[in-house]
Scaffold this motif. Structure first.
Motif, mmCIF file in Angstrom:
data_model
loop_
_atom_site.group_PDB
_atom_site.id
_atom_site.type_symbol
_atom_site.label_atom_id
_atom_site.label_comp_id
_atom_site.label_asym_id
_atom_site.label_seq_id
_atom_site.Cartn_x
_atom_site.Cartn_y
_atom_site.Cartn_z
ATOM 1 N N HIS A 109 -4.674 -7.936 -7.968
ATOM 2 C CA HIS A 109 -5.241 -6.659 -7.530
ATOM 3 C C HIS A 109 -5.406 -6.592 -6.015
ATOM 4 O O HIS A 109 -5.546 -5.507 -5.452
ATOM 5 N N TYR A 110 -5.413 -7.735 -5.341
ATOM 6 C CA TYR A 110 -5.632 -7.746 -3.891
ATOM 7 C C TYR A 110 -4.439 -7.169 -3.136
ATOM 8 O O TYR A 110 -4.611 -6.346 -2.237
ATOM 9 N N ASP A 111 -3.242 -7.654 -3.479
ATOM 10 C CA ASP A 111 -2.111 -7.270 -2.627
ATOM 11 C C ASP A 111 -0.749 -7.296 -3.306
ATOM 12 O O ASP A 111 0.269 -7.161 -2.623
ATOM 13 N N GLN A 112 -0.689 -7.469 -4.627
ATOM 14 C CA GLN A 112 0.613 -7.401 -5.282
ATOM 15 C C GLN A 112 1.053 -5.944 -5.316
ATOM 16 O O GLN A 112 0.363 -5.090 -5.872
ATOM 17 N N PRO A 113 2.214 -5.622 -4.722
ATOM 18 C CA PRO A 113 2.559 -4.219 -4.457
ATOM 19 C C PRO A 113 2.467 -3.282 -5.650
ATOM 20 O O PRO A 113 1.843 -2.216 -5.550
ATOM 21 N N GLU A 114 3.088 -3.651 -6.796
ATOM 22 C CA GLU A 114 3.083 -2.703 -7.898
ATOM 23 C C GLU A 114 1.686 -2.514 -8.478
ATOM 24 O O GLU A 114 1.341 -1.443 -8.985
ATOM 25 N N CYS A 115 0.854 -3.557 -8.376
ATOM 26 C CA CYS A 115 -0.525 -3.452 -8.863
ATOM 27 C C CYS A 115 -1.351 -2.559 -7.946
ATOM 28 O O CYS A 115 -2.076 -1.676 -8.406
ATOM 29 N N VAL A 116 -1.221 -2.769 -6.636
ATOM 30 C CA VAL A 116 -1.967 -1.947 -5.679
ATOM 31 C C VAL A 116 -1.506 -0.495 -5.750
ATOM 32 O O VAL A 116 -2.321 0.432 -5.709
ATOM 33 N N ASP A 117 -0.192 -0.284 -5.882
ATOM 34 C CA ASP A 117 0.323 1.084 -6.020
ATOM 35 C C ASP A 117 -0.323 1.802 -7.202
ATOM 36 O O ASP A 117 -0.764 2.952 -7.088
ATOM 37 N N ARG A 118 -0.380 1.123 -8.330
ATOM 38 C CA ARG A 118 -0.960 1.730 -9.533
ATOM 39 C C ARG A 118 -2.445 2.006 -9.331
ATOM 40 O O ARG A 118 -2.952 3.076 -9.694
ATOM 41 N N ASN A 119 -3.154 1.032 -8.741
ATOM 42 C CA ASN A 119 -4.587 1.217 -8.516
ATOM 43 C C ASN A 119 -4.860 2.393 -7.576
ATOM 44 O O ASN A 119 -5.765 3.206 -7.821
ATOM 45 N N VAL A 120 -4.081 2.473 -6.494
ATOM 46 C CA VAL A 120 -4.277 3.566 -5.537
ATOM 47 C C VAL A 120 -3.973 4.905 -6.192
ATOM 48 O O VAL A 120 -4.673 5.901 -5.953
ATOM 49 N N GLY A 121 -2.949 4.948 -7.035
ATOM 50 C CA GLY A 121 -2.662 6.185 -7.757
ATOM 51 C C GLY A 121 -3.832 6.609 -8.626
ATOM 52 O O GLY A 121 -4.211 7.793 -8.654
ATOM 53 N N ASP A 122 -4.434 5.643 -9.313
ATOM 54 C CA ASP A 122 -5.593 5.945 -10.161
ATOM 55 C C ASP A 122 -6.797 6.374 -9.330
ATOM 56 O O ASP A 122 -7.532 7.307 -9.693
ATOM 57 N N ILE A 123 -7.014 5.689 -8.197
ATOM 58 C CA ILE A 123 -8.152 6.024 -7.329
ATOM 59 C C ILE A 123 -7.982 7.422 -6.741
ATOM 60 O O ILE A 123 -8.920 8.242 -6.754
ATOM 61 N N ALA A 124 -6.790 7.711 -6.235
ATOM 62 C CA ALA A 124 -6.546 9.026 -5.620
ATOM 63 C C ALA A 124 -6.690 10.147 -6.647
ATOM 64 O O ALA A 124 -7.258 11.210 -6.346
ATOM 65 N N ALA A 125 -6.197 9.907 -7.845
ATOM 66 C CA ALA A 125 -6.318 10.925 -8.897
ATOM 67 C C ALA A 125 -7.789 11.151 -9.256
ATOM 68 O O ALA A 125 -8.223 12.287 -9.496
ATOM 69 N N TRP A 126 -8.558 10.078 -9.283
ATOM 70 C CA TRP A 126 -9.985 10.174 -9.612
ATOM 71 C C TRP A 126 -10.747 10.920 -8.524
ATOM 72 O O TRP A 126 -11.519 11.846 -8.804
ATOM 73 N N PHE A 127 -10.505 10.564 -7.274
ATOM 74 C CA PHE A 127 -11.199 11.225 -6.164
ATOM 75 C C PHE A 127 -10.789 12.701 -6.056
ATOM 76 O O PHE A 127 -11.595 13.537 -5.634
ATOM 77 N N ALA A 128 -9.550 13.013 -6.416
ATOM 78 C CA ALA A 128 -9.087 14.405 -6.307
ATOM 79 C C ALA A 128 -9.854 15.337 -7.236
ATOM 80 O O ALA A 128 -9.914 16.556 -6.997
ATOM 81 N N GLU A 129 -10.457 14.803 -8.274
ATOM 82 C CA GLU A 129 -11.233 15.605 -9.207
ATOM 83 C C GLU A 129 -12.624 15.924 -8.683
ATOM 84 O O GLU A 129 -13.338 16.750 -9.239
ATOM 85 N N ILE A 130 -13.022 15.231 -7.596
ATOM 86 C CA ILE A 130 -14.365 15.398 -7.046
ATOM 87 C C ILE A 130 -14.325 16.404 -5.909
ATOM 88 O O ILE A 130 -13.586 16.239 -4.947
ATOM 89 N N LYS A 131 -15.086 17.440 -6.018
ATOM 90 C CA LYS A 131 -15.096 18.501 -5.004
ATOM 91 C C LYS A 131 -16.482 18.624 -4.374
ATOM 92 O O LYS A 131 -17.475 18.374 -5.003
#
Length: 328
Positions: free
Chosen positions: A306-328
């Motif tokens: 989770h620290y820096d493996q590219p495909e893992c970080v990519d997936r995590n960031v996608g989930d984080i960005a999607a979650w934050f986008a729901e917050i207004k």
């Protein structure tokens, strides 16, 4: 993300409790006032480690992402050097929020926190009492309760070899772990007393590739080949492989349990059975009273991936960005 690297990179400095924090702000291009994120890394982190991997990707997602060296570490000021104090790091997170709030080119009404490993539950803790935080995400957290501290100490005694299934390896008994914990705390108290009376700082290696003896322990802060597999290469890239032994007084005195149990802000937790003490992650998640919360459980990747493996970080960031986008 149709475009990558669409951000500016700015070296920044700001105050925290009488010291100067040095950070890097990754600000997305072509967005007038993006929301801001303060990113905090694992135990003993430098900004160039896991935080950098998340910051660049989150900037591509449209967030102004701030990474920093905590006080006493890296390019930030503070003495004694390499003091591991989670309460101080929480104060540095708040100082980061202060800095982002003061910038006219960042949307101060949408500030978020993201933390990896120990930075995860620390971010949850800060979000429980700083009203400026709109939402928070914790990735592969080192959830600070006594059981997890004992787990960390015992894990350093596992003589893992590459290719072996760590899940099949025998951990020391809880009784052995408690004894090692008490011995380590006593050593820290003695070091603190020496510092207070003479100013001398006792240092030991932060990481050591050798597994600790389950009866006598190790002088290193994070012993064992499992931890070394990630931290070890960084010792060749400017990572200061030492910690002030007295740090353990403050480190083990800190818990995220009370703060997380008061968290009302939208919270995302990413964890799994192969991350550090999965049971503690579930306990923390269940204790969060927020009506908006989400747990993503992924057993396919291990803690350090989770620290820096590219495909893992990519997936995590996608989930984080999607979650934050729901917050207004």
């Amino acid at each position: 993300m149709p475009f990558h690297g669409q951000y500016t990179v700015e070296k920044v400095q700001y105050p925290s409790h009488g010291e100067t924090i040095t950070g890097i702000l990754f600000r997305p291009a072509n967005i007038a006032k993006p929301p801001g994120i303060v990113i905090t890394g694992p135990y003993s982190f430098m900004k160039e480690q896991a935080p950098l991997q998340y910051a660049t990707r989150l900037a591509d997602e449209g967030y102004a992402a701030l990474i920093f060296d905590p006080r006493t570490v890296g390019e930030s000021t503070g003495l004694p050097r390499r003091l591991e104090n989670p309460k101080m790091k929480n104060e540095d997170i708040v100082a980061g929020l202060d800095y982002l709030s003061a910038r006219s080119d960042i949307n101060a009404s949408l500030l978020f926190l993201v933390g990896i490993c120990q930075g995860g539950p620390e971010s949850l803790d800060v979000a429980s009492y700083d009203g400026r935080v709109a939402g928070v995400a914790s990735v592969s957290g080192y959830y600070r309760d006594h059981e997890t501290d004992i787990y960390m100490i015992c894990a350093g005694c596992v003589a893992w070899e590459p290719g072996a299934d760590i899940a099949t390896m025998k951990m020391p008994t809880p009784e052995q772990g408690e004894a090692l914990y008490k011995a380590r705390l006593e050593r820290a108290k003695e070091a603190r007393k020496l510092y207070e009376t003479t100013g001398e700082v006792v240092y030991q290696p932060l990481v050591d590739p050798k597994a600790a003896d389950p009866n006598t322990g190790s002088l290193a802060g994070l012993p064992g080949p499992v931890v070394w597999s990630w931290y070890g290469p960084w010792t060749l890239k400017g990572f200061d492989n030492r910690y002030a032994v007295m740090s353990d007084v403050d480190h083990f005195d800190y818990t995220t349990v009370p703060g997380v149990a008061k968290l009302k802000k939208p919270a995302l937790l990413i964890h799994g059975d192969n991350c550090m003490n999965a049971a503690a992650a579930k306990r923390h998640y269940e204790s969060i009273p927020a009506t908006q919360k989400k747990l993503i459980w992924n057993n396919e990747v291990s803690h350090f991936q989770h620290y820096d493996q590219p495909e893992c970080v990519d997936r995590n960031v996608g989930d984080i960005a999607a979650w934050f986008a729901e917050i207004k």
